[in-house]
Design a protein around this motif. Sequence first.
Motif, mmCIF file in Angstrom:
data_model
loop_
_atom_site.group_PDB
_atom_site.id
_atom_site.type_symbol
_atom_site.label_atom_id
_atom_site.label_comp_id
_atom_site.label_asym_id
_atom_site.label_seq_id
_atom_site.Cartn_x
_atom_site.Cartn_y
_atom_site.Cartn_z
ATOM 1 N N VAL A 54 6.282 -0.972 -3.903
ATOM 2 C CA VAL A 54 5.074 -0.750 -4.696
ATOM 3 C C VAL A 54 5.332 0.371 -5.702
ATOM 4 N N THR A 55 4.674 0.280 -6.833
ATOM 5 C CA THR A 55 4.839 1.303 -7.873
ATOM 6 C C THR A 55 4.145 2.578 -7.408
ATOM 7 N N ALA A 56 4.901 3.676 -7.357
ATOM 8 C CA ALA A 56 4.299 4.956 -6.966
ATOM 9 C C ALA A 56 4.020 5.812 -8.198
ATOM 10 N N THR A 82 18.357 6.198 -4.979
ATOM 11 C CA THR A 82 17.381 6.039 -3.897
ATOM 12 C C THR A 82 17.275 7.365 -3.148
ATOM 13 N N PHE A 83 16.135 7.541 -2.483
ATOM 14 C CA PHE A 83 15.939 8.751 -1.675
ATOM 15 C C PHE A 83 15.749 8.294 -0.228
ATOM 16 N N HIS A 84 14.602 8.562 0.400
ATOM 17 C CA HIS A 84 14.443 8.061 1.774
ATOM 18 C C HIS A 84 13.763 6.685 1.739
ATOM 19 N N THR A 85 12.522 6.714 1.247
ATOM 20 C CA THR A 85 11.780 5.447 1.159
ATOM 21 C C THR A 85 11.459 5.118 -0.300
ATOM 22 N N SER A 86 11.744 6.068 -1.199
ATOM 23 C CA SER A 86 11.428 5.846 -2.616
ATOM 24 C C SER A 86 12.710 5.630 -3.395
ATOM 25 N N LEU A 87 12.565 4.993 -4.557
ATOM 26 C CA LEU A 87 13.720 4.783 -5.413
ATOM 27 C C LEU A 87 13.301 4.881 -6.861
HETATM 28 C C1 LIG Z 1 3.283 4.851 -2.705
HETATM 29 C C2 LIG Z 1 2.706 4.976 -1.298
HETATM 30 C C3 LIG Z 1 3.220 3.843 -0.410
HETATM 31 C C4 LIG Z 1 3.211 6.321 -0.734
HETATM 32 O O1 LIG Z 1 2.572 6.452 0.516
HETATM 33 P P1 LIG Z 1 2.367 7.915 1.184
HETATM 34 O O2 LIG Z 1 1.712 7.744 2.450
HETATM 35 O O3 LIG Z 1 1.799 8.833 0.139
HETATM 36 O O4 LIG Z 1 3.832 8.263 1.495
HETATM 37 P P2 LIG Z 1 4.596 9.612 1.672
HETATM 38 O O5 LIG Z 1 3.826 10.828 1.271
HETATM 39 O O6 LIG Z 1 5.142 9.549 3.063
HETATM 40 O O7 LIG Z 1 5.766 9.431 0.613
HETATM 41 C C5 LIG Z 1 6.619 8.305 0.671
HETATM 42 C C6 LIG Z 1 7.553 8.385 -0.492
HETATM 43 O O8 LIG Z 1 6.814 8.226 -1.694
HETATM 44 C C7 LIG Z 1 7.163 9.243 -2.602
HETATM 45 N N1 LIG Z 1 6.007 9.518 -3.439
HETATM 46 C C8 LIG Z 1 4.722 9.599 -3.043
HETATM 47 N N2 LIG Z 1 3.956 9.861 -4.111
HETATM 48 C C9 LIG Z 1 4.758 9.947 -5.187
HETATM 49 C C10 LIG Z 1 4.559 10.215 -6.573
HETATM 50 N N3 LIG Z 1 3.350 10.465 -7.087
HETATM 51 N N4 LIG Z 1 5.629 10.239 -7.377
HETATM 52 C C11 LIG Z 1 6.854 9.992 -6.898
HETATM 53 N N5 LIG Z 1 7.119 9.724 -5.583
HETATM 54 C C12 LIG Z 1 6.072 9.720 -4.751
HETATM 55 C C13 LIG Z 1 7.508 10.433 -1.702
HETATM 56 O O9 LIG Z 1 8.298 11.377 -2.371
HETATM 57 C C14 LIG Z 1 8.266 9.731 -0.595
HETATM 58 O O10 LIG Z 1 9.576 9.475 -1.032
HETATM 59 P P3 LIG Z 1 10.857 9.640 -0.035
HETATM 60 O O11 LIG Z 1 10.523 8.950 1.263
HETATM 61 O O12 LIG Z 1 11.980 8.961 -0.737
HETATM 62 O O13 LIG Z 1 11.076 11.108 0.147
HETATM 63 C C15 LIG Z 1 1.129 4.986 -1.297
HETATM 64 O O14 LIG Z 1 0.683 6.118 -2.015
HETATM 65 C C16 LIG Z 1 0.560 3.726 -1.913
HETATM 66 O O15 LIG Z 1 0.480 2.698 -1.262
HETATM 67 N N6 LIG Z 1 0.134 3.808 -3.195
HETATM 68 C C17 LIG Z 1 -0.403 2.664 -3.896
HETATM 69 C C18 LIG Z 1 0.736 1.872 -4.543
HETATM 70 C C19 LIG Z 1 0.202 0.790 -5.436
HETATM 71 O O16 LIG Z 1 -0.806 0.199 -5.146
HETATM 72 N N7 LIG Z 1 0.904 0.590 -6.577
HETATM 73 C C20 LIG Z 1 0.453 -0.296 -7.595
HETATM 74 C C21 LIG Z 1 0.578 -1.710 -7.251
HETATM 75 S S1 LIG Z 1 2.186 -2.206 -6.759
#
Ligand SMILES: CC(C)(COP(=O)(O)OP(=O)(O)OC[C@H]1O[C@@H](n2cnc3c(N)ncnc32)[C@H](O)[C@@H]1OP(=O)(O)O)[C@@H](O)C(=O)NCCC(=O)NCCS
Length: 170
Positions: A54-56, A82-87
């Motif tokens: 998913v786009t973060a 890539t990092f842990h769960t993000s790329l």
């Molecule tokens: C993206 C998402 C899965 C992250 O979930 P979360 O519970 O906040 O996860 P975490 O805080 O454990 O972070 C997970 C990873 O996301 C990264 N991340 C979270 N927010 C971020 C941001 N604003 N910018 C960059 N990376 C981000 C963290 O650094 C972490 O990376 P790593 O594991 O490589 O260190 C969640 O916020 C989400 O589902 N967002 C909606 C996504 C969406 O709908 N996108 C549009 C449609 S595809």
Amino acid sequence: MEAKPTTISYVETTNMVLPNDTNTMGHLFGGQLLKWLDMNCAISAGRHANRICVTAAVNNVSFDVPIKLGDLVIIKSHVSRTFHTSLEVWADVWTENQASRKLTKCNSAIYTFVAVGADGKPTEIPAVIPVTDEEKERYEGALRRRQLRLVLAGKMKPEEATELRSIFPR
Ligand SMILES: CC(C)(COP(=O)(O)OP(=O)(O)OC[C@H]1O[C@@H](n2cnc3c(N)ncnc32)[C@H](O)[C@@H]1OP(=O)(O)O)[C@@H](O)C(=O)NCCC(=O)NCCS
């Protein structure tokens, strides 16, 4: 079992700018380009991670050259690190004039994706191995860009962004 690192592969897509994609000046809407970029980059991310991504965050997008009605828009993306769960996915954009076939580089964009499991929770992904000079340069810079993104998003304290801080003179 931890997935094996793989070398970087590329996704290339081509779209044609149609009347519905343009503003009143006959130029491509920025939002349409962002959509095409998001789709292309999501394919790069998903193929690498082998799961839904998913786009973060969307970063570093600029619109340097107007893209005109009838032009072809070529987007080529790859996972830069890539990092842990993000790329991080890097996309380069060119326009192609249909009559002259002339290619013009328009812009680059950087997207961050997070790989998620069936429960929607972030899940670990394999690393990438950069091979070319450009891949290595983008890989090296990705840690700084990640720290900047996280600081701006309020998810990292500035004092923890050591890689980012190292580029500023004291
Ligand atoms: C993206 C998402 C899965 C992250 O979930 P979360 O519970 O906040 O996860 P975490 O805080 O454990 O972070 C997970 C990873 O996301 C990264 N991340 C979270 N927010 C971020 C941001 N604003 N910018 C960059 N990376 C981000 C963290 O650094 C972490 O990376 P790593 O594991 O490589 O260190 C969640 O916020 C989400 O589902 N967002 C909606 C996504 C969406 O709908 N996108 C549009 C449609 S595809």
